[in-house]
Design a protein around this motif. Structure first.
Motif, PDB file in Angstrom:
ATOM      1  N   LYS A  75       0.845  -1.072   0.475  1.00  0.00           N
ATOM      2  CA  LYS A  75       0.254  -0.201   0.082  1.00  0.00           C
ATOM      3  C   LYS A  75       0.957   1.141  -0.006  1.00  0.00           C
ATOM      4  CE  LYS A  75      -3.575  -2.099   2.457  1.00  0.00           C
ATOM      5  NZ  LYS A  75      -4.359  -1.979   3.490  1.00  0.00           N
ATOM      6  N   LYS A  76       2.102   1.032   0.755  1.00  0.00           N
ATOM      7  CA  LYS A  76       2.812   2.478   0.876  1.00  0.00           C
ATOM      8  C   LYS A  76       3.968   2.701  -0.365  1.00  0.00           C
ATOM      9  CE  LYS A  76       3.817   2.752   5.756  1.00  0.00           C
ATOM     10  NZ  LYS A  76       4.790   3.025   7.003  1.00  0.00           N
ATOM     11  N   LEU A  77       3.926   2.232  -1.210  1.00  0.00           N
ATOM     12  CA  LEU A  77       4.641   1.406  -2.293  1.00  0.00           C
ATOM     13  C   LEU A  77       3.905   1.929  -3.754  1.00  0.00           C
ATOM     14  CD1 LEU A  77       6.776  -1.210  -1.931  1.00  0.00           C
ATOM     15  CD2 LEU A  77       7.798   1.392  -1.566  1.00  0.00           C
ATOM     16  N   SER A  78       2.399   1.895  -3.432  1.00  0.00           N
ATOM     17  CA  SER A  78       2.175   1.677  -4.589  1.00  0.00           C
ATOM     18  C   SER A  78       1.593   3.051  -5.118  1.00  0.00           C
ATOM     19  CB  SER A  78       0.349   1.505  -4.067  1.00  0.00           C
ATOM     20  OG  SER A  78      -0.192   2.301  -3.106  1.00  0.00           O
ATOM     21  N   SER A  83      12.183   5.167  -7.675  1.00  0.00           N
ATOM     22  CA  SER A  83      13.516   6.151  -6.788  1.00  0.00           C
ATOM     23  C   SER A  83      13.560   6.947  -5.473  1.00  0.00           C
ATOM     24  CB  SER A  83      13.590   7.086  -7.817  1.00  0.00           C
ATOM     25  OG  SER A  83      12.892   8.322  -8.457  1.00  0.00           O
ATOM     26  N   GLU A  84      11.671   6.554  -5.816  1.00  0.00           N
ATOM     27  CA  GLU A  84      10.897   7.492  -4.630  1.00  0.00           C
ATOM     28  C   GLU A  84      10.548   6.217  -3.678  1.00  0.00           C
ATOM     29  OE1 GLU A  84       7.507  10.509  -5.471  1.00  0.00           O
ATOM     30  OE2 GLU A  84       7.568   8.520  -6.428  1.00  0.00           O
ATOM     31  N   VAL A  88      11.126   4.822   1.427  1.00  0.00           N
ATOM     32  CA  VAL A  88       9.600   3.924   1.991  1.00  0.00           C
ATOM     33  C   VAL A  88      10.502   2.893   2.307  1.00  0.00           C
ATOM     34  CG1 VAL A  88       8.268   2.070   1.711  1.00  0.00           C
ATOM     35  CG2 VAL A  88       7.818   4.318   0.816  1.00  0.00           C
ATOM     36  N   LEU A  89      11.557   2.026   1.717  1.00  0.00           N
ATOM     37  CA  LEU A  89      12.140   0.890   1.926  1.00  0.00           C
ATOM     38  C   LEU A  89      12.321   1.086   3.690  1.00  0.00           C
ATOM     39  CD1 LEU A  89      12.796  -0.839  -0.539  1.00  0.00           C
ATOM     40  CD2 LEU A  89      11.276  -1.144   0.873  1.00  0.00           C
ATOM     41  N   GLY A 103      14.110  -3.744  -6.249  1.00  0.00           N
ATOM     42  CA  GLY A 103      13.256  -3.335  -6.961  1.00  0.00           C
ATOM     43  C   GLY A 103      13.134  -3.393  -8.839  1.00  0.00           C
ATOM     44  N   GLU A 104      12.397  -3.606  -9.444  1.00  0.00           N
ATOM     45  CA  GLU A 104      11.812  -3.703 -11.182  1.00  0.00           C
ATOM     46  C   GLU A 104      10.351  -3.594 -11.169  1.00  0.00           C
ATOM     47  OE1 GLU A 104      12.128  -6.938 -14.382  1.00  0.00           O
ATOM     48  OE2 GLU A 104      13.212  -7.344 -12.316  1.00  0.00           O
TER      49      GLU A 104
END
Length: 126
Positions: A75-78, A83-84, A88-89, A103-104
């Protein structure tokens, strides 16, 4: 007589409060406790009736593994650009190794999907 331990109390005693504090507010799992060799070091001196100190020996390998709240993370990554996602991570650093995470996004010019159901997170443990 039998000896019972609360799993959380045993983990705290074996791993120590400082080790558990590294997980901050994230949950963790203690893996391998059941396979440890357990013995009583002061078997001759210990008495449950006298309620004196019990000294135990544990031998073997156990691991503390942080639990990643995958659905919350999705939900946070959506909707973010790749680059953003690093910011979060980083907030999950107690349970995610930032240096080896990757990530890809396909196609590469797009963003993380806005629908969390279309985000696939693979959790690898060491």
């Amino acid at each position: 007589h039998g000896i019972l331990f609360k799993k959380n109390d045993l983990v705290l005693r074996v791993a120590g409060g400082q080790a558990l504090a590294t997980f901050e507010s994230f949950p963790y799992e203690a893996s391998g406790l059941e396979s440890l060799d357990f013995s009583i070091a002061n078997q001759k001196d210990f008495s449950a009736d006298k309620k004196n100190t019990l000294i135990i020996k544990l031998k073997g390998e156990a691991k503390l593994i942080g639990s990643i709240p995958v659905d919350t993370l999705k939900k946070k990554l959506s909707g973010m650009s790749l680059s953003e996602t690093e910011a979060v991570l980083r907030s999950y650093k107690p349970v995610i190794d930032i240096d080896s995470s990757s990530g890809e996004i396909t196609p590469p010019w797009s963003k993380v999907p806005s629908d969390p159901g279309r985000i696939d997170i693979k959790v690898l443990t060491k």
